[in-house]
Structure formats: C-alpha cells, structure tokens
Motif scaffolding. Structure first.
Motif, short mmCIF file in Angstrom:
data_model
loop_
_atom_site.label_atom_id
_atom_site.label_comp_id
_atom_site.label_asym_id
_atom_site.label_seq_id
_atom_site.Cartn_x
_atom_site.Cartn_y
_atom_site.Cartn_z
N LEU A 203 54.12 38.04 53.17
CA LEU A 203 53.81 39.02 52.43
C LEU A 203 54.76 39.27 51.83
CD1 LEU A 203 50.80 40.84 54.11
CD2 LEU A 203 50.82 39.82 52.19
N TRP B 119 51.18 38.22 43.95
CA TRP B 119 49.69 38.60 44.06
C TRP B 119 49.11 37.46 45.45
CZ3 TRP B 119 49.17 42.68 40.52
CH2 TRP B 119 50.06 42.68 39.71
N LEU B 120 48.00 38.60 46.08
CA LEU B 120 47.15 37.58 46.98
C LEU B 120 45.86 37.57 46.36
CD1 LEU B 120 47.43 36.17 49.53
CD2 LEU B 120 46.30 38.60 50.60
N ASN C 211 42.38 36.72 47.98
CA ASN C 211 40.93 36.21 49.15
C ASN C 211 39.79 36.22 49.16
OD1 ASN C 211 40.68 34.50 51.30
ND2 ASN C 211 41.20 36.64 52.78
N LEU D 213 48.54 43.45 55.60
CA LEU D 213 48.49 43.48 53.96
C LEU D 213 48.70 44.81 53.86
CD1 LEU D 213 47.52 42.67 51.76
CD2 LEU D 213 45.40 42.20 52.50
N ALA E 101 46.40 42.96 45.50
CA ALA E 101 45.49 41.99 46.38
C ALA E 101 44.40 41.43 45.15
CB ALA E 101 45.52 41.67 47.53
N VAL F 285 44.86 46.83 44.65
CA VAL F 285 43.59 46.48 45.52
C VAL F 285 42.63 46.10 44.84
CG1 VAL F 285 43.25 47.79 47.06
CG2 VAL F 285 43.32 45.49 47.63
#
Ligand code: NAP
Length: 312
Positions: A216, A224-225, A227, A239, A251, A272
């Motif tokens: 991270l 940016w993540l 999942n 996170l 995220a 998020v």
C-alpha cells in the motif's frame, strides 16, 4: 443409510426458487438439522451444494462417509477443504467463465465510480449543494497506469475492457504468461509503478494478506486500490490505516474480511467505495452459474464426470 431413490444432497445457503425447485426435483435434500436428529442419515449424502462465499467446514465433510461431490455456485473455492476432498477422492466443481463479464463490468464500474466520485456526486445533487457551488474536480482514468494482480479468466476480461480507456497495463502473478501486457514478478514494484492496483487473484493460504502495508505504501498517496477478488488478499488493518491517513488515495471494495459484517471503520471513510459482494450479481449471470452448478451435479451422477472440476 436409508436407500434413497434420488441422490441425497446437503445444501449450504439458499438459492432462488427456480434453482431450488430443480434441486428438490432431482435430489433428496437433507439439512444439517436432519443429520443432527438422525446421525445415520449422514450416510445418505452424496453431494453438497453451496455458494462460494459460504464455508464448507472440514468437520462436516468428515461426517459424510458417502460424499462424492461438492458443487459450488461460484468460481472461488477458498472456503472448501480441497486437500481433504482430494484425499477422500471427492470431486469439487465450480462455475468458471460464465461470470467473467459480470465481474469485469463491476470492476470497471467501481473503478470509474471511485475516480470520478459518482456516489458523492449523486449525493451532492440530492442535497441541493449544486446550487451553491460546482462539484470539485476528480481524476481521469485515461492515461493512468494500471496493475492487475491475478491475470486469470476475470483479470483478462478486466484488462481487455481497460484497454479501451487508454491506460497502460501491467500484471502480477506466479508466472509470466508471455502476453503483450507487461509482467512484474515483484508485487511491491508493480504497486510503485502504477496509479491503480486491481485485485483479481484467488483467496486462500497462498495469497492471504499479500496486499500489506508495504504494498500500500508503494502504491502511495496518489494510488487507488480495487478489490473484486476476496477480502483475505488484503491486510484490512493496513488498508484502514492507509485510507485513514491518506497514504493511498482511495479504494473500491466488493469483498471484505468477515463479510457481510464488515469493519465499521470503513463506514466513516469518504475515500472508499463499499459494495456488498455483487461482482457476479446480475440476473443473467446468476442464472448461468446455477445452471452450470446443476449441470455439474447431473453430469457427475450420470457419467461420473463433472463438467468443470476444480483442478488446483
Ligand atoms: P483464475 O482464472 O484461476 O485466475 C486467477 C489468477 O490469479 C491467475 O491468473 C493466477 O495466475 C493468479 N494467481 C494465482 N495464485 C496467485 C498468487 N499466489 N499470487 C498472484 N497471482 C496468483 O480465477 P478467476 O476465475 O479469474 O477468478 C479469480 C477470483 O475472483 C476467484 O478466485 C474469486 O475469489 C474472485 N471472484 C470474485 C467475485 C465477486 O463477486 N467479487 C466473483 C467471481 C470471482 P498464475 O497462475 O500465473 O499465478
């Protein structure tokens, strides 16, 4: 054993009525409560049907001496005791491919929602704030560098769609697949190189917490993540800390540890996007998955072969 005419089946979780009626027409459905009441009935069960987000406990499989097949409605099998099944010669089947498009669409939708702040913009209009000022500027997908962790069936569908957005693509996995997209063996190096990291690898022991504080921090405050795989791949404490301290930009998460009872700290964060595990949740895709799950069972009891057995 009571000598049933139809194969005995144990069901974990619920299915829509049109799927349930097919299961009930072709199998003798028993519940865990039936076995509690009459332990001898465990010997009637030859199949388990389940959904991929529910656990099939090893202790349950151990109690079923005649179990032949575990058919899951989903592609993930991280909650099925595969080693025990292999030792016992129990076949495990899943529903690959038929959900690729739906999960890829959800991934692209979540990514665009995150970058262009669509949920926030919707709320902005509803709250009447547009009358006071224009919505703050967001960031484009075009021109970004994107890394995909797990370039399998779903990962490739995501990559193909992303190409149309004019991004540079790279991927990480256990092996270089010799594709046009750049392979990166070092996950932290990939995170350092890209603006967006997309997680599409399987859950399980091997991938547990692979996206940790180090990855991270390599992604960084402009990274940016997304999942769409499994919550277990991400170290959620790391996170949450990275999101709270703005050590990553944001995220989009479709999957969580302990879902649906997710960590409440996520709820207070603006950076998020939270989704209730809806990657495959379209009418068309869920129907195709159920069909394949049923066809695996039918094929097994007709010919001794599942159509899409898990081979990992
Ligand atoms: P797949 O075809 O098996 O692809 C998985 C990919 O992950 C492969 O490219 C594999 O490449 C890579 N991989 C495996 N182990 C790895 C490791 N230790 N480190 C890095 N990469 C690894 O599976 P799929 O059908 O695309 O599905 C992927 C996952 O998506 C499923 O397992 C499931 O958990 C999740 N999923 C989520 C939803 C949802 O609703 N959000 C719906 C469906 C599926 P290498 O072999 O080269 O490593």
């Amino acid at each position: 054993m009571t000598g049933l005419h139809r194969p005995g089946l144990l069901q974990i979780g619920g299915f829509p009525p049109e799927v349930q009626s097919q299961i009930d027409a072709e199998f003798e459905r028993l519940g865990a409560a039936d076995i509690e009441r009459d332990p001898a009935r465990a010997g009637d069960i030859r199949a388990i049907v389940t959904r991929s987000n529910l656990e099939v406990p090893a202790s349950l499989v151990e109690r079923l001496p005649k179990l032949e097949i575990i058919a899951t409605n989903g592609v993930g099998y991280d909650l099925i005791p595969l080693e025990l099944a292999a030792r016992r010669g129990i076949v495990v089947s899943n529903t690959p491919d038929v959900l690729n498009a739906a999960v890829a669409e959800l991934c692209i939708g979540a990514l665009l929602s995150l970058l262009r702040q669509l949920p926030q913009a919707d709320r902005y209009v509803r709250d009447g704030r547009w009358l006071e000022a224009n919505f703050p500027l967001s960031t484009s997908l075009a021109g970004k560098h994107v890394g995909i962790i797990g370039l399998g069936r779903i990962g490739k569908e995501i990559a193909r769609r992303l190409e149309l957005f004019g991004v540079a693509l790279a991927y990480h996995g256990r092996s270089d697949q010799g594709l046009d997209w750049r392979f990166e063996a070092d996950l932290a190096a990939l995170a350092r190189d890209v603006d967006i990291l997309i997680v599409a690898a399987p859950g399980g022991r091997e991938t547990a917490r692979m996206i940790d504080a180090r990855v991270l921090d390599a992604l960084g405050p402009r990274g940016w993540l997304v999942n769409v795989a499994r919550g277990s791949l991400v170290d959620e404490e790391a996170l949450l800390a990275a999101l709270e301290q703005k050590r990553i930009a944001g995220a989009a998460l479709d999957v969580f540890d302990g879902e649906p009872d997710i960590d409440k700290r996520f709820l207070g964060l603006e950076n998020v996007l939270l989704l209730p595990h809806i990657g495959s949740a379209t009418q068309e895709t869920r129907a195709a998955m159920a069909q394949l799950m049923l066809d695996n069972l039918r094929s097994w009891f007709r010919s001794g072969r599942a159509l899409t057995p898990v081979t990992a």
